[in-house]
Design a protein around this motif. Structure first.
Motif, PDB file in Angstrom:
ATOM      1  N   PRO A  58      36.676 -42.943   9.360  1.00 27.72           N
ATOM      2  CA  PRO A  58      35.505 -43.665   8.866  1.00 27.72           C
ATOM      3  C   PRO A  58      35.880 -45.072   8.437  1.00 27.72           C
ATOM      4  CG  PRO A  58      36.272 -42.090   7.245  1.00 27.72           C
ATOM      5  CD  PRO A  58      37.101 -41.895   8.482  1.00 27.72           C
ATOM      6  N   SER A  59      34.898 -45.914   8.434  1.00 21.11           N
ATOM      7  CA  SER A  59      35.091 -47.286   7.968  1.00 21.11           C
ATOM      8  C   SER A  59      34.342 -47.425   6.656  1.00 21.11           C
ATOM      9  CB  SER A  59      34.543 -48.264   9.000  1.00 21.11           C
ATOM     10  OG  SER A  59      34.705 -49.581   8.542  1.00 21.11           O
ATOM     11  N   PRO A  60      35.055 -47.503   5.510  1.00 19.75           N
ATOM     12  CA  PRO A  60      34.380 -47.500   4.223  1.00 19.75           C
ATOM     13  C   PRO A  60      33.526 -48.738   4.001  1.00 19.75           C
ATOM     14  CG  PRO A  60      36.770 -47.245   3.963  1.00 19.75           C
ATOM     15  CD  PRO A  60      36.492 -47.561   5.390  1.00 19.75           C
ATOM     16  N   PRO A  61      32.290 -48.551   3.538  1.00 21.33           N
ATOM     17  CA  PRO A  61      31.478 -49.710   3.179  1.00 21.33           C
ATOM     18  C   PRO A  61      31.992 -50.316   1.883  1.00 21.33           C
ATOM     19  CG  PRO A  61      30.329 -47.691   2.607  1.00 21.33           C
ATOM     20  CD  PRO A  61      31.604 -47.291   3.318  1.00 21.33           C
ATOM     21  N   ARG A  62      31.651 -51.537   1.616  1.00 26.17           N
ATOM     22  CA  ARG A  62      32.036 -52.199   0.374  1.00 26.17           C
ATOM     23  C   ARG A  62      30.957 -51.924  -0.668  1.00 26.17           C
ATOM     24  NH1 ARG A  62      37.126 -53.293   0.325  1.00 26.17           N
ATOM     25  NH2 ARG A  62      36.910 -55.091  -1.005  1.00 26.17           N
ATOM     26  N   ALA A  63      31.368 -51.543  -1.860  1.00 28.86           N
ATOM     27  CA  ALA A  63      30.436 -51.280  -2.946  1.00 28.86           C
ATOM     28  C   ALA A  63      30.203 -52.566  -3.741  1.00 28.86           C
ATOM     29  CB  ALA A  63      30.986 -50.196  -3.860  1.00 28.86           C
TER      30      ALA A  63
ATOM     31  N   ILE B 252      35.168 -48.693  -8.696  1.00 32.08           N
ATOM     32  CA  ILE B 252      35.424 -47.316  -8.265  1.00 32.08           C
ATOM     33  C   ILE B 252      35.908 -47.307  -6.819  1.00 32.08           C
ATOM     34  CG2 ILE B 252      34.284 -45.110  -7.751  1.00 32.08           C
ATOM     35  CD1 ILE B 252      32.543 -45.803 -10.302  1.00 32.08           C
ATOM     36  N   ASP B 253      35.260 -48.095  -5.980  1.00 32.24           N
ATOM     37  CA  ASP B 253      35.677 -48.208  -4.590  1.00 32.24           C
ATOM     38  C   ASP B 253      37.134 -48.680  -4.512  1.00 32.24           C
ATOM     39  OD1 ASP B 253      35.328 -48.224  -1.757  1.00 32.24           O
ATOM     40  OD2 ASP B 253      34.828 -50.355  -1.820  1.00 32.24           O
ATOM     41  N   ARG B 254      37.490 -49.665  -5.323  1.00 35.17           N
ATOM     42  CA  ARG B 254      38.863 -50.195  -5.345  1.00 35.17           C
ATOM     43  C   ARG B 254      39.847 -49.108  -5.809  1.00 35.17           C
ATOM     44  NH1 ARG B 254      37.740 -54.654  -6.925  1.00 35.17           N
ATOM     45  NH2 ARG B 254      37.469 -54.272  -9.148  1.00 35.17           N
ATOM     46  N   ALA B 255      39.479 -48.358  -6.859  1.00 33.89           N
ATOM     47  CA  ALA B 255      40.342 -47.280  -7.357  1.00 33.89           C
ATOM     48  C   ALA B 255      40.539 -46.211  -6.285  1.00 33.89           C
ATOM     49  CB  ALA B 255      39.758 -46.676  -8.633  1.00 33.89           C
ATOM     50  N   SER B 256      39.502 -45.914  -5.528  1.00 38.59           N
ATOM     51  CA  SER B 256      39.593 -44.927  -4.457  1.00 38.59           C
ATOM     52  C   SER B 256      40.542 -45.420  -3.359  1.00 38.59           C
ATOM     53  CB  SER B 256      38.203 -44.659  -3.890  1.00 38.59           C
ATOM     54  OG  SER B 256      38.264 -43.733  -2.833  1.00 38.59           O
ATOM     55  N   ARG B 257      40.424 -46.690  -3.003  1.00 42.22           N
ATOM     56  CA  ARG B 257      41.303 -47.262  -1.972  1.00 42.22           C
ATOM     57  C   ARG B 257      42.755 -47.269  -2.446  1.00 42.22           C
ATOM     58  NH1 ARG B 257      38.233 -50.498   1.869  1.00 42.22           N
ATOM     59  NH2 ARG B 257      36.050 -50.468   1.231  1.00 42.22           N
TER      60      ARG B 257
ATOM     61  N   ALA C  24      38.789 -42.821   2.585  1.00 43.63           N
ATOM     62  CA  ALA C  24      37.560 -42.248   2.018  1.00 43.63           C
ATOM     63  C   ALA C  24      36.457 -43.278   2.185  1.00 43.63           C
ATOM     64  CB  ALA C  24      37.756 -41.912   0.550  1.00 43.63           C
ATOM     65  N   ALA C  25      35.334 -42.853   2.734  1.00 43.68           N
ATOM     66  CA  ALA C  25      34.187 -43.732   2.950  1.00 43.68           C
ATOM     67  C   ALA C  25      33.021 -43.226   2.103  1.00 43.68           C
ATOM     68  CB  ALA C  25      33.808 -43.753   4.423  1.00 43.68           C
ATOM     69  N   PRO C  26      32.729 -43.917   1.001  1.00 39.58           N
ATOM     70  CA  PRO C  26      31.638 -43.443   0.141  1.00 39.58           C
ATOM     71  C   PRO C  26      30.276 -43.601   0.810  1.00 39.58           C
ATOM     72  CG  PRO C  26      32.468 -45.562  -0.642  1.00 39.58           C
ATOM     73  CD  PRO C  26      33.350 -45.131   0.496  1.00 39.58           C
TER      74      PRO C  26
END
Length: 136
Positions: free
Chosen positions: A1-6, A13-18, A73-75
Motif C-alpha cells: 500500500p501507499s500510505p496517505p499523508r495525514a 500519529i502517521d509519523r510515529a507509525s512510519r 502501514a497505510a491508514p
C-alpha cells in the motif's frame, strides 16, 4: 500500500507509525518498544493478547536468520479524540528467512494511540490478515 499523508494531529500519529515500520525493518527492538505505552497490549493474528513491554519485546524479536525487508502501514482513517486516537487501515509486510524471501503478506489493523508527555504511543495494537494477492 501507499500510505496517505495525514493532516493536523493525525500527522504526528502517521509519523510515529512510519517510525515504527522503519525500526521494524532495521530490526531495532528498542525503537519499536519506544512506540508503545508501558501498559500496551497487542493482539496478533491467531494469538492470545500479549501485555506489557517485556512480553511484547519477546513477540517482536525475530528468530536468527529472519529479517523484515518491508513493512508499510497505510491508514484509512486517523481520528483524534483528546488524548486518545483511533487509527485503522491496511498493511503489507515482506521479509526473509534463512535467505529465502517471503511475502508480501497483506493485512488490516486497528490501533488505539494514547498521548503522553513524550507524544503519541500505541496503547492497543490489533492486526490480522486480509485476502492475499494471487501469486504468478
Amino acid at each position: 500500500p501507499s500510505p496517505p499523508r495525514a493532516d493536523g494531529e493525525g500527522a504526528d500519529i502517521d509519523r510515529a507509525s512510519r517510525e515504527f515500520s522503519a525500526a521494524y525493518v532495521r530490526g531495532d527492538l528498542d525503537a519499536m518498544m519506544a512506540a508503545y505505552t508501558p501498559d500496551a497490549v497487542i493482539f496478533p493474528n491467531n494469538s492470545e493478547a500479549i501485555r506489557g513491554h517485556e512480553a511484547i519485546r519477546d513477540y517482536w524479536r525475530l528468530a536468527p536468520g529472519a529479517r523484515v525487508t518491508r513493512h508499510v502501514a497505510a491508514p484509512t482513517e486517523i481520528r483524534v479524540d483528546g488524548d486518545h486516537a483511533y487509527d485503522h487501515g491496511v498493511y503489507e509486510i515482506s521479509g526473509e528467512r534463512d535467505g529465502q524471501a517471503w511475502g508480501p503478506t497483506l493485512g488490516k489493523y486497528v490501533i488505539v494511540w494514547r498521548r503522553g508527555p513524550d507524544g503519541w504511543r500505541m496503547h492497543l495494537d490489533m492486526w490480522n490478515s486480509r485476502p492475499q494477492q494471487p501469486r504468478p
